[in-house]
Design a protein around this motif. Structure first.
Motif, PDB file in Angstrom:
ATOM      1  N   GLY A  19       0.875  -1.395   0.125  1.00  0.00           N
ATOM      2  CA  GLY A  19      -0.138  -0.152   0.012  1.00  0.00           C
ATOM      3  C   GLY A  19       0.929   1.164   0.024  1.00  0.00           C
ATOM      4  O   GLY A  19       0.354   2.267  -0.431  1.00  0.00           O
ATOM      5  N   ALA A  20       2.016   1.246   0.759  1.00  0.00           N
ATOM      6  CA  ALA A  20       2.968   2.389   0.577  1.00  0.00           C
ATOM      7  C   ALA A  20       3.331   2.580  -0.813  1.00  0.00           C
ATOM      8  O   ALA A  20       3.561   3.956  -1.221  1.00  0.00           O
ATOM      9  N   GLY A  21       3.623   1.840  -1.479  1.00  0.00           N
ATOM     10  CA  GLY A  21       3.916   1.782  -2.978  1.00  0.00           C
ATOM     11  C   GLY A  21       3.112   2.564  -3.789  1.00  0.00           C
ATOM     12  O   GLY A  21       3.021   3.128  -4.658  1.00  0.00           O
ATOM     13  N   ILE A  22       1.524   2.016  -3.509  1.00  0.00           N
ATOM     14  CA  ILE A  22       0.387   2.597  -4.285  1.00  0.00           C
ATOM     15  C   ILE A  22       0.350   3.977  -3.858  1.00  0.00           C
ATOM     16  O   ILE A  22       0.262   4.880  -4.779  1.00  0.00           O
ATOM     17  N   ALA A  23       0.375   4.263  -2.396  1.00  0.00           N
ATOM     18  CA  ALA A  23       0.484   5.736  -2.170  1.00  0.00           C
ATOM     19  C   ALA A  23       1.503   6.580  -2.832  1.00  0.00           C
ATOM     20  O   ALA A  23       1.187   7.764  -3.366  1.00  0.00           O
ATOM     21  N   ALA A  26       1.546 -14.508   0.141  1.00  0.00           N
ATOM     22  CA  ALA A  26       0.774 -15.682  -0.179  1.00  0.00           C
ATOM     23  C   ALA A  26      -0.463 -15.327   0.381  1.00  0.00           C
ATOM     24  O   ALA A  26      -0.707 -16.084   1.545  1.00  0.00           O
ATOM     25  N   MET A  27      -1.448 -15.075  -0.277  1.00  0.00           N
ATOM     26  CA  MET A  27      -2.994 -14.963   0.320  1.00  0.00           C
ATOM     27  C   MET A  27      -3.768 -14.923  -0.773  1.00  0.00           C
ATOM     28  O   MET A  27      -3.520 -14.270  -2.024  1.00  0.00           O
ATOM     29  N   PRO A  28      -5.185 -15.047  -0.708  1.00  0.00           N
ATOM     30  CA  PRO A  28      -6.380 -14.921  -1.652  1.00  0.00           C
ATOM     31  C   PRO A  28      -6.276 -13.605  -2.241  1.00  0.00           C
ATOM     32  O   PRO A  28      -6.119 -12.706  -1.362  1.00  0.00           O
ATOM     33  N   ALA A  29      -6.416 -13.390  -3.401  1.00  0.00           N
ATOM     34  CA  ALA A  29      -6.403 -12.017  -4.135  1.00  0.00           C
ATOM     35  C   ALA A  29      -7.110 -11.126  -3.320  1.00  0.00           C
ATOM     36  O   ALA A  29      -6.880  -9.803  -3.263  1.00  0.00           O
ATOM     37  N   ALA A  30      -8.587 -11.297  -2.986  1.00  0.00           N
ATOM     38  CA  ALA A  30      -9.338 -10.461  -2.513  1.00  0.00           C
ATOM     39  C   ALA A  30      -8.730  -9.943  -1.110  1.00  0.00           C
ATOM     40  O   ALA A  30      -8.737  -8.590  -0.855  1.00  0.00           O
ATOM     41  N   GLU A  31      -8.272 -10.705  -0.297  1.00  0.00           N
ATOM     42  CA  GLU A  31      -7.692 -10.457   0.933  1.00  0.00           C
ATOM     43  C   GLU A  31      -6.228  -9.532   0.730  1.00  0.00           C
ATOM     44  O   GLU A  31      -6.064  -8.769   1.624  1.00  0.00           O
ATOM     45  N   LEU A  32      -5.653 -10.037  -0.385  1.00  0.00           N
ATOM     46  CA  LEU A  32      -4.631  -9.046  -0.608  1.00  0.00           C
ATOM     47  C   LEU A  32      -4.885  -7.603  -1.097  1.00  0.00           C
ATOM     48  O   LEU A  32      -4.190  -6.801  -0.539  1.00  0.00           O
ATOM     49  N   VAL A  33      -5.845  -7.424  -1.837  1.00  0.00           N
ATOM     50  CA  VAL A  33      -6.341  -6.255  -1.954  1.00  0.00           C
ATOM     51  C   VAL A  33      -6.909  -5.324  -0.813  1.00  0.00           C
ATOM     52  O   VAL A  33      -6.402  -4.267  -0.870  1.00  0.00           O
ATOM     53  N   ALA A  34      -7.461  -6.088   0.037  1.00  0.00           N
ATOM     54  CA  ALA A  34      -7.824  -5.465   1.223  1.00  0.00           C
ATOM     55  C   ALA A  34      -6.914  -4.988   2.161  1.00  0.00           C
ATOM     56  O   ALA A  34      -6.577  -3.847   2.814  1.00  0.00           O
ATOM     57  N   THR A  35      -5.806  -5.899   2.205  1.00  0.00           N
ATOM     58  CA  THR A  35      -4.535  -5.572   2.909  1.00  0.00           C
ATOM     59  C   THR A  35      -3.726  -4.503   2.141  1.00  0.00           C
ATOM     60  O   THR A  35      -3.362  -3.303   2.856  1.00  0.00           O
ATOM     61  N   LEU A  36      -3.748  -4.337   1.022  1.00  0.00           N
ATOM     62  CA  LEU A  36      -3.001  -3.280   0.330  1.00  0.00           C
ATOM     63  C   LEU A  36      -3.767  -2.049   0.658  1.00  0.00           C
ATOM     64  O   LEU A  36      -2.950  -0.874   0.813  1.00  0.00           O
ATOM     65  N   MET A  37      -5.140  -1.699   0.638  1.00  0.00           N
ATOM     66  CA  MET A  37      -5.794  -0.845   0.981  1.00  0.00           C
ATOM     67  C   MET A  37      -5.595  -0.319   2.187  1.00  0.00           C
ATOM     68  O   MET A  37      -5.702   1.010   2.571  1.00  0.00           O
ATOM     69  N   GLN A  38      -5.793  -1.105   3.209  1.00  0.00           N
ATOM     70  CA  GLN A  38      -5.220  -1.032   4.467  1.00  0.00           C
ATOM     71  C   GLN A  38      -4.154  -0.090   4.664  1.00  0.00           C
ATOM     72  O   GLN A  38      -3.803   0.726   5.319  1.00  0.00           O
ATOM     73  N   GLU A  39      -2.989  -0.805   4.135  1.00  0.00           N
ATOM     74  CA  GLU A  39      -1.628  -0.167   4.151  1.00  0.00           C
ATOM     75  C   GLU A  39      -1.626   1.258   3.303  1.00  0.00           C
ATOM     76  O   GLU A  39      -1.019   2.140   3.814  1.00  0.00           O
ATOM     77  N   PHE A  40      -2.359   1.437   2.300  1.00  0.00           N
ATOM     78  CA  PHE A  40      -2.584   2.485   1.738  1.00  0.00           C
ATOM     79  C   PHE A  40      -2.934   3.897   2.515  1.00  0.00           C
ATOM     80  O   PHE A  40      -2.431   4.726   2.513  1.00  0.00           O
TER      81      PHE A  40
END
Length: 350
Positions: free
Chosen positions: A218-222, A330-344
């Motif tokens: 998420g930091a990289g996305i930001a 390694a995690m399901p894609a929807a879970e990864l996206v949720a994690t990415l947005m939390q980090e973002f």
């Protein structure tokens, strides 16, 4: 662009031909990102099945990626020399190299069946890699209501993309995994980073810019959005998801020491691509034959990998990965996206 596609998250899952699946793309699209499939290594029949499966899994927008490389020119002398150079490596696994090499898939510039399929199926987005098709093909795709993305590795390529009437440019930095989208692989490459390239394109082009290369969290996305990009494209981050088609050897390599030492190599396919350091990338130190054209060389690369895998050796696979590979999870894609947005969101608050 995000509004037109119904995206609620600034995440594009990279197409990754041979790794991305309809299940992976749908999982990303269903949670508000833009899922993608790559059909550059497929014919129109296989592409139709992938698009139909993806449509059955999501009613959201998704991206279909095609390869627009220059039509390869067979060179029997070069190809024979390449196969001869690879012979000892085939022999290690009790195999012989092919008697000859084939052009294993068409460029989109020559694939009228694929063009007809895309016009018929009308995916929300078609993305172009390695170059641009003719003005007539671009016009037909746009008339069908398709939004067009194209990859640029330099400002010059981005200006060609803009002049051609493409809607969005993907700024692919040198950090990115997989095949480098450079239009002419024999031309000088300035190897611009994602940061430098994104800023150049945001400043000097009028098109929306998607930043790609080395973005894993998420930091990289930001950071990409702070550079002026409208979204970030992540590929390697999704390879370890269970929905990807990466084999077990690829997954082990991604989580292993080689992930810290990705390399650009043309040995596997005939075009520069960033891969996890493995036995195939190490051949650069011993092979002295010229590599055949892309994707003709890939025919040999796939055959060598098949021979090695049959004997339990995974080190000759096309284990594409970007420089951020050690950050993979390694995690399901929807879970990864949720994690990415939390980090973002955490990065945004800092």
């Amino acid at each position: 662009m995000l509004d037109r596609l119904g995206m609620t998250l600034p995440i594009v899952q990279a197409p990754m031909a041979g790794v991305s699946t309809p299940a992976l793309a749908a999982a990303v699209s269903n949670v508000g990102g833009l899922g993608s499939i790559g059909v550059g290594a497929s014919d129109a029949t296989a592409a139709r099945k992938m698009i139909e499966e993806l449509r059955a899994r999501t009613d959201r927008a998704f991206n279909v990626n095609v390869f627009v490389h220059e039509t390869p020119k067979p060179d029997p002398v070069c190809e024979a020399a390449w196969l001869h150079a690879l012979r000892p490596h085939f022999a290690e696994f009790g195999a012989r190299p092919p008697s000859g090499l084939r052009t294993i898939y068409k460029s989109f510039a020559d694939d009228w069946d694929m063009l007809a399929l895309l016009i018929e199926m009308k995916p929300a987005v078609v993305s172009l890699h390695f170059g641009l098709p003719s003005a007539d093909v671009i016009a037909v795709l746009k008339q069908a209501g398709i939004i067009l993305f194209a990859t640029a590795t330099s400002l010059d390529e981005a200006r060609k993309i803009e002049a051609a009437g493409i809607d969005v440019v993907v700024a692919q930095g040198i950090e990115a995994g997989g095949h480098r989208g450079i239009f002419d692989p024999d031309a000088h490459d300035d190897c611009l980073s994602t940061v430098a390239l994104t800023r150049l394109l945001v400043r000097d082009c009028k098109l929306p810019v998607i930043a790609a290369g080395g973005i894993m969290d998420g930091a990289g996305i930001a950071a990409a959005l702070d550079l002026g990009a409208v979204s970030a494209q992540l590929g390697t981050a999704f390879v370890a998801c269970p929905e990807s088609s990466a084999d077990e050897g690829y997954r082990r390599a991604l989580m292993g020491a080689g992930a810290y030492h990705t390399q650009l190599t043309s040995l596997i396919s005939g075009r520069p691509a960033r891969a996890i350091a493995n036995r195939f990338t190490a051949l650069k130190d011993t092979l002295n034959a010229a590599v055949p054209s892309y994707p003709i060389a890939y025919d040999a690369g796939k055959a060598l990998n098949a021979a090695a895998k049959a004997k339990g050796e995974d080190g000759f696979g096309a284990q594409w990965a970007g420089q951020g590979a050690p950050l993979a999870r390694a995690m399901p894609a929807a879970e990864l996206v949720a994690t990415l947005m939390q980090e973002f969101e955490v990065a945004r608050r800092k």
